[in-house]
Design a protein around this motif. Structure first.
Motif, PDB file in Angstrom:
ATOM      1  N   ILE A  74       0.879  -1.162   0.000  1.00  0.00           N
ATOM      2  CA  ILE A  74       0.000   0.000   0.000  1.00  0.00           C
ATOM      3  C   ILE A  74       0.915   1.209   0.000  1.00  0.00           C
ATOM      4  CG2 ILE A  74      -1.866   1.218   1.161  1.00  0.00           C
ATOM      5  CD1 ILE A  74      -2.625  -1.565   0.201  1.00  0.00           C
ATOM      6  N   LYS A  75       0.983   1.878  -1.150  1.00  0.00           N
ATOM      7  CA  LYS A  75       1.967   2.926  -1.372  1.00  0.00           C
ATOM      8  C   LYS A  75       3.357   2.352  -1.131  1.00  0.00           C
ATOM      9  CE  LYS A  75      -1.302   6.673  -0.413  1.00  0.00           C
ATOM     10  NZ  LYS A  75      -1.576   6.932  -1.834  1.00  0.00           N
TER      11      LYS A  75
ATOM     12  N   ASP B 167      -5.937   2.327  -4.210  1.00  0.00           N
ATOM     13  CA  ASP B 167      -4.901   3.336  -3.992  1.00  0.00           C
ATOM     14  C   ASP B 167      -4.533   3.472  -2.526  1.00  0.00           C
ATOM     15  OD1 ASP B 167      -3.130   5.443  -4.795  1.00  0.00           O
ATOM     16  OD2 ASP B 167      -4.569   6.857  -3.958  1.00  0.00           O
ATOM     17  N   ASN B 168      -5.519   3.497  -1.645  1.00  0.00           N
ATOM     18  CA  ASN B 168      -5.265   3.750  -0.228  1.00  0.00           C
ATOM     19  C   ASN B 168      -5.494   2.541   0.663  1.00  0.00           C
ATOM     20  OD1 ASN B 168      -4.633   6.576  -0.534  1.00  0.00           O
ATOM     21  ND2 ASN B 168      -6.817   6.899  -0.938  1.00  0.00           N
ATOM     22  N   HIS B 169      -5.848   1.406   0.098  1.00  0.00           N
ATOM     23  CA  HIS B 169      -6.097   0.210   0.894  1.00  0.00           C
ATOM     24  C   HIS B 169      -6.087  -1.012  -0.004  1.00  0.00           C
ATOM     25  CE1 HIS B 169     -10.113   1.491  -0.520  1.00  0.00           C
ATOM     26  NE2 HIS B 169     -10.343   0.189  -0.619  1.00  0.00           N
TER      27      HIS B 169
ATOM     28  N   ASN C 212      -5.271  -1.056   5.480  1.00  0.00           N
ATOM     29  CA  ASN C 212      -4.150  -0.179   5.136  1.00  0.00           C
ATOM     30  C   ASN C 212      -3.201  -0.139   6.324  1.00  0.00           C
ATOM     31  OD1 ASN C 212      -5.384   1.592   6.974  1.00  0.00           O
ATOM     32  ND2 ASN C 212      -6.390   2.751   5.337  1.00  0.00           N
TER      33      ASN C 212
END
Length: 296
Positions: free
Chosen positions: A78-79, A124-126, A139
């Motif tokens: 995640i990122k 994108d965020n999770h 996340n």
């Protein structure tokens, strides 16, 4: 010797092996011990050097066991953080940059994890994952249920016959939906392979169930555009639209495979003239037919 691992992933210049099988070289793979909560990491640089994973030399490899008795099931970035799914909890393996101790375990959820390695779907965020109690969004901060509208559906995912290992998820970016295949426990106690597909529309938060035999999902990119001068398209075709984005080359179409080895474009009927049909058309072959028996 590190014989095998459930997951291999590159992270900050090192190769990480998660949920490992290790043992003496003389003992062979048959004598290896499963360290189900272990992350073993290589040195910085080449992970295939003879001493890349040695933990008795400072600056080479090492290992880090998570403080839990649960097994590592899945992992996804995640990122810039590696989120690791255990059976009933979620952790992040955070990079701290120490030369001899580069990573640290941090628990992000104590009650939601994942039971299926290939159920993870990236956003994108999770990430979304199928666990034993819920379908969750995870996340680096925590984990939340997304299946509150169908809270009992997760308990119909079959556990026996390696049912949890057969759950596979994929995201359709164009239609904004996620598919998960699973073996339905209510169908039969003897069922082995998945026979249902759970659909999640993340745009309007709705759900559906398909009766499909799917053992794996993937992406397929056709190499050619569908053009006006295509030899396989006729002018009065009623199942091909010229402004359809799916007719472009390299469009990420969703494909599915089943236990018989057949592969299909999933949920797509592009017609005989589209030029995008795969060769294996049957969904399942029927072999239990005895043509020598005289019908009554």
């Amino acid at each position: 010797t590190l014989f095998t691992a459930r997951i291999l992933v590159a992270y900050y210049g090192r190769l990480l092996a998660l949920n490992t099988f290790e043992g003496t070289t003389a003992g062979g793979a048959g004598g290896a011990v499963n360290f189900f909560n272990r992350c073993r990491f290589s040195q910085l640089g080449s992970p295939i050097a003879a001493d890349a994973f040695r933990s008795d030399q400072f600056g080479k490899g090492g290992f880090l066991d998570a403080p839990t008795n649960e097994a590592i099931v899945g992992a996804m970035f995640i990122k810039n953080t590696l989120i690791v799914e255990f059976e009933q909890s979620s952790w992040q393996l955070r990079y701290v940059g120490e030369y001899g101790f580069p990573f640290v375990w941090e628990r992000v959820s104590a009650d939601f994890g994942s039971e299926s390695t290939f159920s993870s779907v990236l956003f994108d965020n999770h990430m979304l994952a199928v666990g034993d109690k819920a379908i969750v969004a995870v996340n680096g901060i925590g984990a939340d249920r997304i299946d509150l509208d169908i809270p009992d559906q997760i308990f119909n995912f079959k556990n026996a016959n390696n049912g949890v290992k057969r759950v596979f998820g994929i995201r359709n970016y164009q239609k904004e939906i996620v598919y998960w295949n699973y073996a339905d426990a209510e169908t039969s106690s003897e069922i082995i392979f998945p026979n249902k597909v759970l659909l999640y529309n993340y745009r309007n938060n709705t759900w559906a169930i398909f009766r499909d035999n799917v053992t794996a999902f993937g992406n397929f990119q056709y190499s050619n555009n569908l053009t006006w001068d295509s030899l396989s398209v006729i002018w009065d075709s009623d199942d091909v639209t010229w402004d359809d984005a799916e007719n472009q080359s390299l469009f990420p179409a969703i494909v599915s495979g089943n236990q018989e080895g057949f592969v299909h474009l999933y949920q797509e009927d592009r017609g005989e003239g589209s030029g995008f049909l795969l060769q294996e058309e049957p969904s399942l072959s029927i072999r239990g037919v005895d043509l020598t028996v005289t019908p009554i």
